[in-house]
Enzyme design. Structure first.
Site, PDB file in Angstrom:
ATOM      1  N   TYR A 173       0.856  -1.203   0.000  1.00  0.00           N
ATOM      2  CA  TYR A 173       0.000   0.000   0.000  1.00  0.00           C
ATOM      3  C   TYR A 173       0.886   1.245   0.000  1.00  0.00           C
ATOM      4  O   TYR A 173       0.664   2.174  -0.796  1.00  0.00           O
ATOM      5  CB  TYR A 173      -0.895  -0.034   1.237  1.00  0.00           C
ATOM      6  CG  TYR A 173      -1.838   1.141   1.389  1.00  0.00           C
ATOM      7  CD1 TYR A 173      -3.017   1.221   0.657  1.00  0.00           C
ATOM      8  CD2 TYR A 173      -1.566   2.163   2.304  1.00  0.00           C
ATOM      9  CE1 TYR A 173      -3.907   2.293   0.821  1.00  0.00           C
ATOM     10  CE2 TYR A 173      -2.440   3.232   2.478  1.00  0.00           C
ATOM     11  CZ  TYR A 173      -3.608   3.295   1.735  1.00  0.00           C
ATOM     12  OH  TYR A 173      -4.474   4.354   1.908  1.00  0.00           O
ATOM     13  N   LYS A 176       1.258   4.332  -2.723  1.00  0.00           N
ATOM     14  CA  LYS A 176       0.988   5.730  -2.352  1.00  0.00           C
ATOM     15  C   LYS A 176       2.240   6.602  -2.527  1.00  0.00           C
ATOM     16  O   LYS A 176       2.135   7.765  -2.927  1.00  0.00           O
ATOM     17  CB  LYS A 176       0.447   5.802  -0.915  1.00  0.00           C
ATOM     18  CG  LYS A 176      -0.924   5.140  -0.738  1.00  0.00           C
ATOM     19  CD  LYS A 176      -2.045   5.890  -1.486  1.00  0.00           C
ATOM     20  CE  LYS A 176      -3.437   5.416  -1.088  1.00  0.00           C
ATOM     21  NZ  LYS A 176      -4.512   6.124  -1.803  1.00  0.00           N
TER      22      LYS A 176
END
Ligand SMILES: NC(=O)c1ccc[n+]([C@@H]2O[C@H](COP(=O)([O-])OP(=O)(O)OC[C@H]3O[C@@H](n4cnc5c(N)ncnc54)[C@H](OP(=O)(O)O)[C@@H]3O)[C@@H](O)[C@H]2O)c1
Length: 233
Positions: A145, A149
């Protein structure tokens, strides 16, 4: 005469995206909403009867082009809010989960922005990416994740430099934990009890996004961080 502004939004079916779409619909703006499935498109059409609803699974970015046939000539904003998360240690990485996070959180916003650039340039509009505090600091169990990002932060920075001459503004929003379905899932995966009151209300995140969106032409906010306020006890 009131000018109705035009926005394309991903992730409008839940959490922060739903709060943003509701606030914009309530004030009469025109919305183009991108839904993951035909079923979710039906939900969005019911909740936002004036909106143009398109179907595209952002986990399969190659399908984006065919979904975007109905784009308007000009867009005041493209709001990349959809996102997915799967926590876990690097030792247990699952390829499908890694790919899904990279595709939804990074690759799809890149390709969607490319497709919308002519319309954004026409309106001297705003591209806004909802990133995460995990796009600034990568903690244990957040590798895939956070990588997605960090990547989409880099994309936004490069885009901002490129599009300055065309009058397109680019903003990255970095929320910390916000009380949405995603945060409930994170708590489940962390094995921690979930108390929505401890976290940012998605409507507060939406207000921050609308503040950026509604700035007059003389200013832009390239980056904004949102944290839960300190609580007593
Ligand atoms: N909640 C937090 O604590 C937090 C903190 C920092 C950053 N963020 C970021 O904030 C953004 C919004 O998250 P949220 O908390 O509001 O989460 P959420 O309530 O889970 O909403 C996520 C949205 O993304 C959509 N989406 C997921 N996969 C998709 C796909 N393959 N194709 C199209 N749409 C897809 C979902 O559609 P469906 O409903 O159809 O699945 C849903 O509308 C995300 O980018 C997230 O990374 C959240």
């Amino acid at each position: 005469m009131t000018v109705r502004r035009r926005h394309l939004i991903t992730g409008a079916g839940s959490g922060i995206g739903a709060a943003v779409a509701s606030a914009l619909a309530e004030r009469g703006d025109d919305l183009w909403l991108l839904a993951r499935t035909a079923e979710r498109a039906g939900d969005l059409a019911r909740d936002f009867p004036r909106a143009h609803v398109m179907v595209a699974d952002l986990a399969d970015p190659e399908t984006l082009a065919s979904a975007l046939v109905e784009l308007p000539d000009s867009l005041d904003s493209v709001l990349h809010i959809a996102g997915v998360v799967e926590l876990g240690p690097v030792a247990g990485l699952d390829l499908a989960d890694v790919r899904a996070q990279l595709d939804v959180n990074l690759v799809a916003p890149m390709l969607l922005t490319k497709a919308c650039l002519p319309a954004l340039r026409a309106a001297r509009g705003l591209t806004l990416v909802v990133n995460s505090s995990a796009g600034l600091t990568a903690n244990a169990h957040w590798s895939a994740y956070a990588a997605s990002k960090f990547g989409v932060r880099a994309f936004a920075d490069a885009l901002r430099s490129e599009e300055q001459a065309n009058g397109v503004r680019v903003t990255t929003v970095y929320p910390s934990r916000t009380a949405t379905a995603m945060q409930e899932k994170v708590h489940e995966q962390e094995g921690a009890p979930y108390d929505a009151d401890r976290w940012i209300d998605p409507r507060t995140a939406a207000r921050t996004i609308l503040h950026v969106l509604d700035l007059p032409e003389d200013a832009t906010i390239p980056e904004v961080t949102i944290r839960p306020a300190p609580r007593q006890g």
